[in-house]
Design a protein around this motif. Structure first.
Motif, PDB file in Angstrom:
ATOM      1  N   UNK A  61      13.981  13.678 -25.157  1.00 15.60           N
ATOM      2  CA  UNK A  61      13.388  13.727 -23.823  1.00 15.60           C
ATOM      3  C   UNK A  61      13.328  15.173 -23.360  1.00 15.60           C
ATOM      4  N   UNK A  62      12.594  15.399 -22.264  1.00 18.09           N
ATOM      5  CA  UNK A  62      12.500  16.749 -21.710  1.00 18.09           C
ATOM      6  C   UNK A  62      13.863  17.262 -21.278  1.00 18.09           C
ATOM      7  N   UNK A  63      14.688  16.360 -20.728  1.00 15.51           N
ATOM      8  CA  UNK A  63      16.023  16.755 -20.303  1.00 15.51           C
ATOM      9  C   UNK A  63      16.887  17.142 -21.500  1.00 15.51           C
ATOM     10  N   UNK A  66      15.906  20.559 -22.653  1.00 18.90           N
ATOM     11  CA  UNK A  66      16.398  21.581 -21.732  1.00 18.90           C
ATOM     12  C   UNK A  66      17.886  21.853 -21.942  1.00 18.90           C
ATOM     13  N   UNK A  67      18.658  20.795 -22.207  1.00 17.29           N
ATOM     14  CA  UNK A  67      20.095  20.986 -22.475  1.00 17.29           C
ATOM     15  C   UNK A  67      20.293  21.789 -23.762  1.00 17.29           C
ATOM     16  N   UNK A  68      19.522  21.439 -24.782  1.00 15.87           N
ATOM     17  CA  UNK A  68      19.645  22.154 -26.064  1.00 15.87           C
ATOM     18  C   UNK A  68      19.246  23.616 -25.901  1.00 15.87           C
ATOM     19  N   UNK A  86      10.202  31.173 -25.121  1.00 14.10           N
ATOM     20  CA  UNK A  86       9.799  29.956 -24.418  1.00 14.10           C
ATOM     21  C   UNK A  86      10.406  28.727 -25.075  1.00 14.10           C
ATOM     22  N   UNK A  87      10.327  27.603 -24.399  1.00 13.19           N
ATOM     23  CA  UNK A  87      10.841  26.355 -24.955  1.00 13.19           C
ATOM     24  C   UNK A  87      10.069  25.966 -26.205  1.00 13.19           C
ATOM     25  N   UNK A  88       8.757  26.181 -26.203  1.00 17.51           N
ATOM     26  CA  UNK A  88       7.955  25.869 -27.389  1.00 17.51           C
ATOM     27  C   UNK A  88       8.366  26.693 -28.590  1.00 17.51           C
TER      28      UNK A  88
END
Length: 378
Positions: A61-63, A66-68, A86-88
């Motif tokens: 999931x998006x959450x 974000x935690x990782x 970036x996250x990507x």
């Protein structure tokens, strides 16, 4: 390692167990190659936690992502190397490391589940059980050693220790070699029945063992080249810069740590070992082409071709400043070469044992020597 004795009528079971072990070899080889790509892409430190069970499931999931990503942002690599990523971009390096760890877990399952089934069905000879348990223990140690290696890059400096990296590589190569040798012992049990004169002899057998050892040493020197990123210096061949011997050789202090901590020395040593290996494989191939039995000659031809391909890949990788596809091929072909040399050593050992077992009455008479040699009549 001697071939395990198999009970009468267990040939079919031996082939099944050998096939299972060869699947394990393929998975270990894949893990080695993926591990090399993980290092080349700078992905090895993207997962900052080691969760042997729950880590099988990636963020869903998006959450979760974000935690990782937040955990990674607390690592030295993000702060000193990848700040602003970036996250990507993080996901891209995360998947390489995840694939590497997942392959390690798959190897464990592929080993333990069939092993339990074979044990329950009494398909494994008693003499083989300790060896299989040893392989399982070494595989578990490899997982622990891998995390110990990663931990070295999560403290202050965002780079894994070259010592730990090479130890991780060495244990993987050992597991691969023991697994392959065991599989070959099951597929071709007992001694050969070849002609004593065609069996290769003790010299060929010792030569093959020496070349296998040289190949393993060259592989391990490649571990230090990778850990120190030594492929990014002196990108010329055959000279290193303007000379044959670089001026900054043995630049570490104390000097005797240079092969393990100095980039120039690590690359220089790898070059020398690679050229010695190429010469050794070529000489062994030439000797086997004239004296070895047919199965050994097949392995010798494969090793000869792989050695020259490996040399070409190594030079191309160096001259092109270590592009990822070429570097990955270089590592994969190193395993092809190592496999061929192990197979050759196995067949020469097997054939040499067969020659020693030929009864004296069936051996061809030895050629007369010295005074016993008949004189030429003119």
């Amino acid at each position: 390692m001697p071939s395990p004795p198999l009970q009468s009528g267990s040939g079919r079971h031996a082939r099944i167990i050998a096939a299972w072990l060869l699947v394990g070899c393929a998975l270990v080889a894949a893990t080695l190659v993926v591990g090399g790509v993980t290092r080349l892409t700078g992905s090895g430190l993207s997962m900052v936690d080691w969760e042997p069970v729950s880590g099988v499931i990636p963020p869903m999931s998006a959450e979760g992502w974000e935690r990782e990503f937040a955990a990674y942002r607390d690592s030295p690599e993000y702060r000193l190397v990848n700040r602003g990523m970036s996250l990507g971009e993080f996901k891209r390096i995360f998947w390489f490391e995840y694939a590497h760890r997942l392959l390690g877990r798959v190897i464990g399952l592929v080993f333990i589940v069939p092993f339990a089934v074979f044990l329950i069905r009494r398909m494994i000879p008693r003499s083989l059980i300790p060896r299989l348990l040893l392989l399982f223990a070494l595989g578990g140690a490899q997982g622990l050693l891998g995390w110990w290696m990663v931990r070295s890059g999560l403290v202050d400096i965002p780079r894994v220790s070259p010592y730990r990296l090479t130890a991780h590589l060495a244990l993987a190569v050992l597991v691969y070699a023991l697994t392959l040798w065991t599989a070959l012992s099951l597929l071709r049990p007992g001694a050969g029945k070849g002609d004593p004169e065609a069996a290769g002899g003790a010299r060929l057998r010792r030569g093959a063992a020496l070349v296998v050892g040289l190949a393993a040493l060259t592989l391990l020197s490649g571990g230090f080249v990778a850990g120190l990123e030594a492929g990014l210096v002196y990108n010329t061949f055959p000279r290193m810069g303007d000379g044959w011997i670089p001026p900054d050789l043995f630049g570490a202090s104390p000097w005797w740590l240079s092969p393990f901590e100095d980039r120039t020395t690590a690359q220089f040593n790898h070059r020398i070992l690679a050229m010695l290996l190429l010469a050794g494989v070529t000489a062994l191939w030439w000797a086997c082409a004239r004296r070895a039995p047919a199965p050994a000659r097949t392995w010798a031809h494969t090793g000869f071709a792989a050695a020259w391909v490996q040399a070409a890949l190594g030079v191309a990788t160096l001259l092109m400043f270590v592009p990822i596809p070429l570097a990955a091929l270089h590592q994969a072909n190193a395993l092809v070469l190592f496999t061929a040399l192990l197979g050759l050593a196995f067949e020469l050992r097997r054939a040499d044992a067969g020659a020693r077992m030929v009864p004296a009455a069936k051996r061809p008479p030895a050629a007369p020597r010295g005074r016993d040699r008949p004189r030429r009549i003119r």
